[in-house]
Design a protein around this motif. Structure first.
Motif, short mmCIF file in Angstrom:
data_model
loop_
_atom_site.label_atom_id
_atom_site.label_comp_id
_atom_site.label_asym_id
_atom_site.label_seq_id
_atom_site.Cartn_x
_atom_site.Cartn_y
_atom_site.Cartn_z
N THR A 95 1.78 2.15 2.50
CA THR A 95 1.19 2.91 3.45
C THR A 95 1.97 3.56 4.52
O THR A 95 1.27 4.34 5.39
CB THR A 95 0.17 1.91 3.96
OG1 THR A 95 0.87 0.63 4.55
CG2 THR A 95 -0.95 1.37 3.18
N ASP A 96 3.11 3.26 4.59
CA ASP A 96 4.01 3.90 5.57
C ASP A 96 4.73 4.96 4.91
O ASP A 96 5.71 5.53 5.53
CB ASP A 96 5.27 2.92 6.07
CG ASP A 96 4.59 1.76 6.79
OD1 ASP A 96 3.49 2.07 7.44
OD2 ASP A 96 5.00 0.66 6.86
N LYS A 97 4.45 5.54 3.91
CA LYS A 97 5.08 6.73 3.07
C LYS A 97 6.34 6.52 2.63
O LYS A 97 7.10 7.31 2.18
CB LYS A 97 5.00 7.80 4.05
CG LYS A 97 3.54 8.13 4.62
CD LYS A 97 2.40 8.59 3.69
CE LYS A 97 1.16 8.89 4.07
NZ LYS A 97 0.31 8.58 3.17
N ARG A 98 6.72 5.20 2.31
CA ARG A 98 8.05 4.86 1.78
C ARG A 98 7.93 4.95 0.44
O ARG A 98 6.76 4.25 -0.21
CB ARG A 98 8.56 3.43 2.21
CG ARG A 98 9.02 3.59 3.67
CD ARG A 98 9.46 2.17 4.15
NE ARG A 98 8.44 1.27 4.22
CZ ARG A 98 8.20 0.28 5.11
NH1 ARG A 98 8.52 0.33 6.09
NH2 ARG A 98 7.06 -0.52 4.88
N PRO A 99 8.69 5.50 -0.41
CA PRO A 99 8.69 5.66 -2.08
C PRO A 99 8.71 4.04 -2.54
O PRO A 99 9.19 3.04 -2.08
CB PRO A 99 9.67 6.38 -2.36
CG PRO A 99 10.76 6.23 -1.20
CD PRO A 99 10.11 6.03 0.02
N LEU A 100 7.77 4.03 -3.50
CA LEU A 100 7.67 2.65 -4.15
C LEU A 100 8.02 2.87 -5.91
O LEU A 100 7.65 3.62 -6.53
CB LEU A 100 6.38 2.23 -4.16
CG LEU A 100 5.72 1.69 -3.01
CD1 LEU A 100 4.46 1.36 -2.90
CD2 LEU A 100 6.66 0.38 -2.51
N ALA A 101 9.29 2.30 -6.30
CA ALA A 101 9.69 2.05 -7.56
C ALA A 101 9.11 1.11 -8.41
O ALA A 101 8.28 0.11 -7.88
CB ALA A 101 11.16 1.60 -7.60
N ASP A 102 8.94 1.24 -9.77
CA ASP A 102 8.66 0.21 -10.69
C ASP A 102 6.84 0.09 -10.64
O ASP A 102 6.40 -0.71 -11.27
CB ASP A 102 9.13 -1.16 -10.47
CG ASP A 102 10.53 -1.13 -10.48
OD1 ASP A 102 11.22 -0.27 -11.39
OD2 ASP A 102 11.25 -1.73 -9.81
N ASN A 138 10.34 6.04 -10.37
CA ASN A 138 11.80 5.62 -10.12
C ASN A 138 12.06 5.44 -8.87
O ASN A 138 11.04 5.09 -8.07
CB ASN A 138 12.63 7.01 -10.52
CG ASN A 138 12.27 8.35 -9.64
OD1 ASN A 138 11.52 7.98 -8.50
ND2 ASN A 138 12.64 9.51 -10.18
N ARG A 139 13.37 5.13 -8.34
CA ARG A 139 13.48 4.59 -6.99
C ARG A 139 12.76 5.41 -5.93
O ARG A 139 12.87 5.03 -4.83
CB ARG A 139 15.09 4.56 -6.88
CG ARG A 139 15.75 5.74 -6.94
CD ARG A 139 17.35 5.43 -6.92
NE ARG A 139 18.18 6.77 -6.91
CZ ARG A 139 19.25 7.06 -6.35
NH1 ARG A 139 19.74 6.41 -5.65
NH2 ARG A 139 19.73 8.20 -6.64
#
Length: 169
Positions: free
Chosen positions: A14-21, A41-42
């Motif tokens: 929700t803070d626009k940080r990328p999520l892997a996996d 991916n990362r």
């Protein structure tokens, strides 16, 4: 001319940080599985090239650790015509953190004595009154004019006056 396109799905929190996996399946308009087990991916990205024109959708099958699974469809369309090179569809998809579980506090943990003996220590249900205070004892109250406290004040003042008087010699 048969154009092909590609899609890039970006998975974020929700803070626009990328999520892997995060894992997704890609389905076509006929609800047929096109690709399975696509994993972000990362950088939170899944890239799928060389898609034929048509309607597709992603479905999340596994959320990253600590995030809720959101299995709603994420639709997109690869156009059958394009000017220049084939188009790349950019899609973003947000995950929400799994709410922290609120667990009730544990029941009273057993004491060492209880662990050794196996017996539970029971607290009395009545109020416990210390031995030195009895029902006939009278505790001083604000504004109390008890004779005992008055005599203590008189004796104390007499001693101070004596020290002052005899201390000057």
């Amino acid at each position: 001319m048969n154009y092909q396109g590609s899609v890039t799905l970006t998975k974020t929190d929700t803070d626009k940080r990328p999520l892997a996996d995060a894992q997704f399946d890609l389905m076509n308009q006929d609800e047929e599985l096109v690709l399975s087990g696509l994993t972000s991916n990362r950088d939170g990205k899944i890239e799928v090239p060389h898609l034929a024109p048509g309607d597709y959708y992603f479905v999340e099958t596994k959320a990253p650790t600590g995030y809720e699974l959101d299995n709603k469809q994420i639709p997109f369309t690869i156009s059958n015509t394009a000017n220049g090179k084939p188009e790349t569809i950019e899609i973003s998809f947000e995950n929400h953190k799994t709410p922290a579980e609120i667990t009730p506090p544990d029941k009273k943990k057993p004491t060492i004595e209880e662990k050794i003996t196996g017996k539970k220590t029971e607290l009395p249900s009545e109020k416990v009154v210390p031995d030195r205070i009895t029902a006939t004892s009278k505790l001083p109250a604000t504004g109390d004019t008890g004779a005992e406290s008055g005599w203590l004040v008189v004796i104390g003042l007499t001693m101070i006056a004596g020290v002052v008087r005899f201390g000057r010699r």
